[in-house]
Design a protein around this motif. Structure first.
Motif, PDB file in Angstrom:
ATOM      1  N   GLY A  17      12.952   9.719   2.705  1.00  0.00           N
ATOM      2  CA  GLY A  17      11.586   9.193   2.589  1.00  0.00           C
ATOM      3  C   GLY A  17      10.784   9.394   3.867  1.00  0.00           C
ATOM      4  N   PRO A  42      10.887  13.630  -2.036  1.00  0.00           N
ATOM      5  CA  PRO A  42      10.301  14.444  -3.114  1.00  0.00           C
ATOM      6  C   PRO A  42       8.841  14.764  -2.830  1.00  0.00           C
ATOM      7  CG  PRO A  42      10.566  12.169  -3.834  1.00  0.00           C
ATOM      8  CD  PRO A  42      11.118  12.248  -2.445  1.00  0.00           C
ATOM      9  N   VAL A  60      16.451  11.117  -3.678  1.00  0.00           N
ATOM     10  CA  VAL A  60      17.755  10.622  -3.216  1.00  0.00           C
ATOM     11  C   VAL A  60      18.498   9.811  -4.269  1.00  0.00           C
ATOM     12  CG1 VAL A  60      17.178  10.636  -0.755  1.00  0.00           C
ATOM     13  CG2 VAL A  60      16.734   8.568  -2.110  1.00  0.00           C
ATOM     14  N   ILE A 136      17.078   0.838   5.734  1.00  0.00           N
ATOM     15  CA  ILE A 136      15.821   0.098   5.877  1.00  0.00           C
ATOM     16  C   ILE A 136      15.697  -0.852   4.690  1.00  0.00           C
ATOM     17  CG2 ILE A 136      13.333   0.220   6.224  1.00  0.00           C
ATOM     18  CD1 ILE A 136      15.000   1.546   8.481  1.00  0.00           C
ATOM     19  N   ALA A 137      15.977  -2.104   4.955  1.00  0.00           N
ATOM     20  CA  ALA A 137      15.860  -3.149   3.924  1.00  0.00           C
ATOM     21  C   ALA A 137      14.426  -3.674   3.984  1.00  0.00           C
ATOM     22  CB  ALA A 137      16.897  -4.235   4.161  1.00  0.00           C
ATOM     23  N   LYS A 154      16.561  -4.957  -2.205  1.00  0.00           N
ATOM     24  CA  LYS A 154      16.789  -5.016  -0.758  1.00  0.00           C
ATOM     25  C   LYS A 154      17.937  -5.976  -0.418  1.00  0.00           C
ATOM     26  CE  LYS A 154      13.456  -2.144   0.490  1.00  0.00           C
ATOM     27  NZ  LYS A 154      13.764  -0.848   1.097  1.00  0.00           N
TER      28      LYS A 154
HETATM   29  P1  NAI Z   1       5.702   4.639   2.001  1.00  0.00           P
HETATM   30  O1  NAI Z   1       5.433   4.422   0.538  1.00  0.00           O
HETATM   31  O2  NAI Z   1       4.540   4.806   2.906  1.00  0.00           O
HETATM   32  O3  NAI Z   1       6.689   5.877   2.179  1.00  0.00           O
HETATM   33  C1  NAI Z   1       7.882   5.943   1.417  1.00  0.00           C
HETATM   34  C2  NAI Z   1       8.389   7.374   1.383  1.00  0.00           C
HETATM   35  O4  NAI Z   1       9.566   7.380   0.547  1.00  0.00           O
HETATM   36  C3  NAI Z   1       7.383   8.366   0.768  1.00  0.00           C
HETATM   37  O5  NAI Z   1       7.278   9.527   1.584  1.00  0.00           O
HETATM   38  C4  NAI Z   1       8.001   8.687  -0.583  1.00  0.00           C
HETATM   39  O6  NAI Z   1       7.706  10.009  -1.050  1.00  0.00           O
HETATM   40  C5  NAI Z   1       9.494   8.520  -0.276  1.00  0.00           C
HETATM   41  N1  NAI Z   1      10.298   8.343  -1.485  1.00  0.00           N
HETATM   42  C6  NAI Z   1       9.985   7.628  -2.584  1.00  0.00           C
HETATM   43  N2  NAI Z   1      10.931   7.786  -3.523  1.00  0.00           N
HETATM   44  C7  NAI Z   1      11.863   8.608  -3.002  1.00  0.00           C
HETATM   45  C8  NAI Z   1      13.064   9.166  -3.500  1.00  0.00           C
HETATM   46  N3  NAI Z   1      13.494   8.903  -4.740  1.00  0.00           N
HETATM   47  N4  NAI Z   1      13.790   9.987  -2.689  1.00  0.00           N
HETATM   48  C9  NAI Z   1      13.365  10.272  -1.436  1.00  0.00           C
HETATM   49  N5  NAI Z   1      12.218   9.777  -0.917  1.00  0.00           N
HETATM   50  C10 NAI Z   1      11.479   8.966  -1.698  1.00  0.00           C
HETATM   51  O7  NAI Z   1       6.595   3.398   2.443  1.00  0.00           O
HETATM   52  P2  NAI Z   1       6.808   2.718   3.884  1.00  0.00           P
HETATM   53  O8  NAI Z   1       5.882   1.578   3.977  1.00  0.00           O
HETATM   54  O9  NAI Z   1       6.818   3.738   4.939  1.00  0.00           O
HETATM   55  O10 NAI Z   1       8.265   2.112   3.670  1.00  0.00           O
HETATM   56  C11 NAI Z   1       9.435   2.755   4.121  1.00  0.00           C
HETATM   57  C12 NAI Z   1      10.621   1.820   3.875  1.00  0.00           C
HETATM   58  O11 NAI Z   1      10.400   0.593   4.552  1.00  0.00           O
HETATM   59  C13 NAI Z   1      10.815   1.474   2.395  1.00  0.00           C
HETATM   60  O12 NAI Z   1      12.189   1.381   2.112  1.00  0.00           O
HETATM   61  C14 NAI Z   1      10.171   0.108   2.289  1.00  0.00           C
HETATM   62  O13 NAI Z   1      10.707  -0.646   1.212  1.00  0.00           O
HETATM   63  C15 NAI Z   1      10.525  -0.478   3.634  1.00  0.00           C
HETATM   64  N6  NAI Z   1       9.646  -1.554   4.055  1.00  0.00           N
HETATM   65  C16 NAI Z   1       8.295  -1.342   4.260  1.00  0.00           C
HETATM   66  C17 NAI Z   1       7.500  -2.398   4.663  1.00  0.00           C
HETATM   67  C18 NAI Z   1       6.049  -2.241   4.928  1.00  0.00           C
HETATM   68  O14 NAI Z   1       5.378  -3.278   5.174  1.00  0.00           O
HETATM   69  N7  NAI Z   1       5.491  -1.046   4.915  1.00  0.00           N
HETATM   70  C19 NAI Z   1       8.052  -3.754   4.850  1.00  0.00           C
HETATM   71  C20 NAI Z   1       9.452  -3.846   4.606  1.00  0.00           C
HETATM   72  C21 NAI Z   1      10.206  -2.785   4.228  1.00  0.00           C
END
Ligand code: NAI
Length: 247
Positions: A17, A42, A60, A136-137, A154
Motif C-alpha cells: 500500500g 494495486p 496483497v 500498521i494497525a 485491526k
Molecule cells: P490511504 O487510503 O491513503 O492509502 C492506502 C494505500 O493502500 C493505497 O495506496 C491503496 O491503493 C493501497 N491498497 C488498498 N488495497 C490494497 C491491496 N489490496 N493491496 C495492496 N495495496 C492496497 O491510507 P492511509 O491513510 O495512508 O493508511 C495506511 C494504513 O494506515 C492503513 O492500513 C490504515 O488502515 C492505517 N491507518 C491510517 C490512519 C489514518 O488516519 N490515515 C489511522 C490509523 C491507521
C-alpha cells in the motif's frame, strides 16, 4: 530515512500500500536511508522504478499475487529483510446499515492481506535467521463507533502480530505493530468534513498527525536497535489511546 544517513543501507524492504499516504512516506524514508524498496499496491500502473523504489501492481489479499510478488523481490534482491504491512481500507457504517460485502472487503485487505504476506516472507526470514515485520494497525483496534469491520480487522492484526512474534522469535525475526491515530492522508481527507472535525476535536493535541510520525516509529521497530522488542503495539496517536480528552 531523512537525517539517518544509510541506516538501512543494503536492506531489502517491502511496503504494501505504498503508492500514497502513510505507505508512500514509509517507502520514501527507507529509500532515503539506503534500502532497496519494493512497493506492492494495486494503485500503480505496473512494475516501474522510481530511484530506489520499485513498484509492483499487486493486490496483497490475493494469495497468488502476494506470493508471486514476494518471490520476485527475493529473486531480485536475494532476501527480504523488512516487511511493512501498511495496505488498508475503510468502509465505515453502523452495523445495522453495513452490508456484508463491506465487512468482507475490509477484513480481506486489512487482515487476510498481512496474513498472506507474512506467510510468504516467513520461510525466507527463517532461512535468513533474521528479519523485521511491522504491521500498521490502528488506534481503532481498541474500538471505534461505526467501524465494526475496520476495528475488528485491526484487532485481528494485533493478534496476528502477537502470534507471529512467538512463532518467529527463535529465528531472529521480530514482529510488531504500529497503531496510528488520526493521520493526515488521502484516506482521512476523504472523510466527511464534520466527521474529520469531530475526530480532531477528540485529539488531546487538537490536531492530526503526519505520515512522517508513523514512518519514524516504523523505522525504529525495523532497526537493529529494536531487536529485543517483539509482539508489541506502539501507538502513534498524539495520546488519543489514553482516554477521552473532551472537556
Ligand atoms: P490511504 O487510503 O491513503 O492509502 C492506502 C494505500 O493502500 C493505497 O495506496 C491503496 O491503493 C493501497 N491498497 C488498498 N488495497 C490494497 C491491496 N489490496 N493491496 C495492496 N495495496 C492496497 O491510507 P492511509 O491513510 O495512508 O493508511 C495506511 C494504513 O494506515 C492503513 O492500513 C490504515 O488502515 C492505517 N491507518 C491510517 C490512519 C489514518 O488516519 N490515515 C489511522 C490509523 C491507521
Amino acid at each position: 530515512m531523512t537525517g539517518c544517513g544509510g541506516a538501512f543501507a543494503g536492506k531489502s524492504v517491502i511496503v504494501t500500500g505504498g503508492a500514497r499516504g502513510i505507505g508512500q512516506v514509509i517507502a520514501q524514508h527507507f529509500a532515503a536511508a539506503g534500502a532497496a524498496v519494493a512497493v506492492l499496491d494495486p494503485g500503480v500502473a505496473g512494475t516501474e522504478t522510481d530511484g530506489a523504489i520499485r513498484f509492483h501492481a499487486c493486490d496483497v489479499a490475493d494469495a497468488g499475487a502476494a506470493a508471486r510478488c514476494v518471490q520476485e523481490v527475493a529473486a531480485r534482491r536475494g532476501r527480504v529483510d523488512i516487511l511493512v504491512n501498511n495496505a488498508g481500507v475503510l468502509r465505515d457504517n453502523v452495523i445495522w446499515k453495513m452490508p456484508e460485502e463491506d465487512f468482507d472487503a475490509v477484513v480481506r485487505v486489512n487482515l487476510k492481506g498481512p496474513w498472506l504476506m507474512c506467510r510468504a516472507v516467513a520461510p525466507l526470514m527463517r532461512q535468513q535467521q533474521g528479519g523485521r515485520i511491522v504491521n500498521i494497525a490502528s488506534r481503532a483496534w481498541l474500538g471505534n463507533f461505526g467501524q465494526s469491520n475496520y476495528s475488528a480487522s485491526k484487532g485481528g492484526l494485533v493478534s496476528l502480530t502477537r502470534v507471529l512474534a512467538l512463532e518467529l522469535a527463535r529465528y531472529g525475526v521480530t514482529v510488531n505493530a504500529v497503531a496510528p491515530g488520526l493521520i493526515d492522508t488521502p484516506m482521512t481527507r476523504a472523510l466527511p468534513p464534520a466527521t474529520r472535525d469531530s475526530l480532531i476535536a477528540a485529539q488531546p493535541g487538537k490536531r492530526a498527525g503526519k505520515p512522517e510520525d508513523v514512518a519514524h516509529a516504523v523505522a525504529f521497530l525495523a532497526s537493529e536497535a529494536a531487536g529485543f522488542i517483539t509482539g508489541q503495539v506502539l501507538h502513534v496517536d498524539g495520546g488519543r489511546s489514553i482516554g477521552s480528552s473532551v472537556f
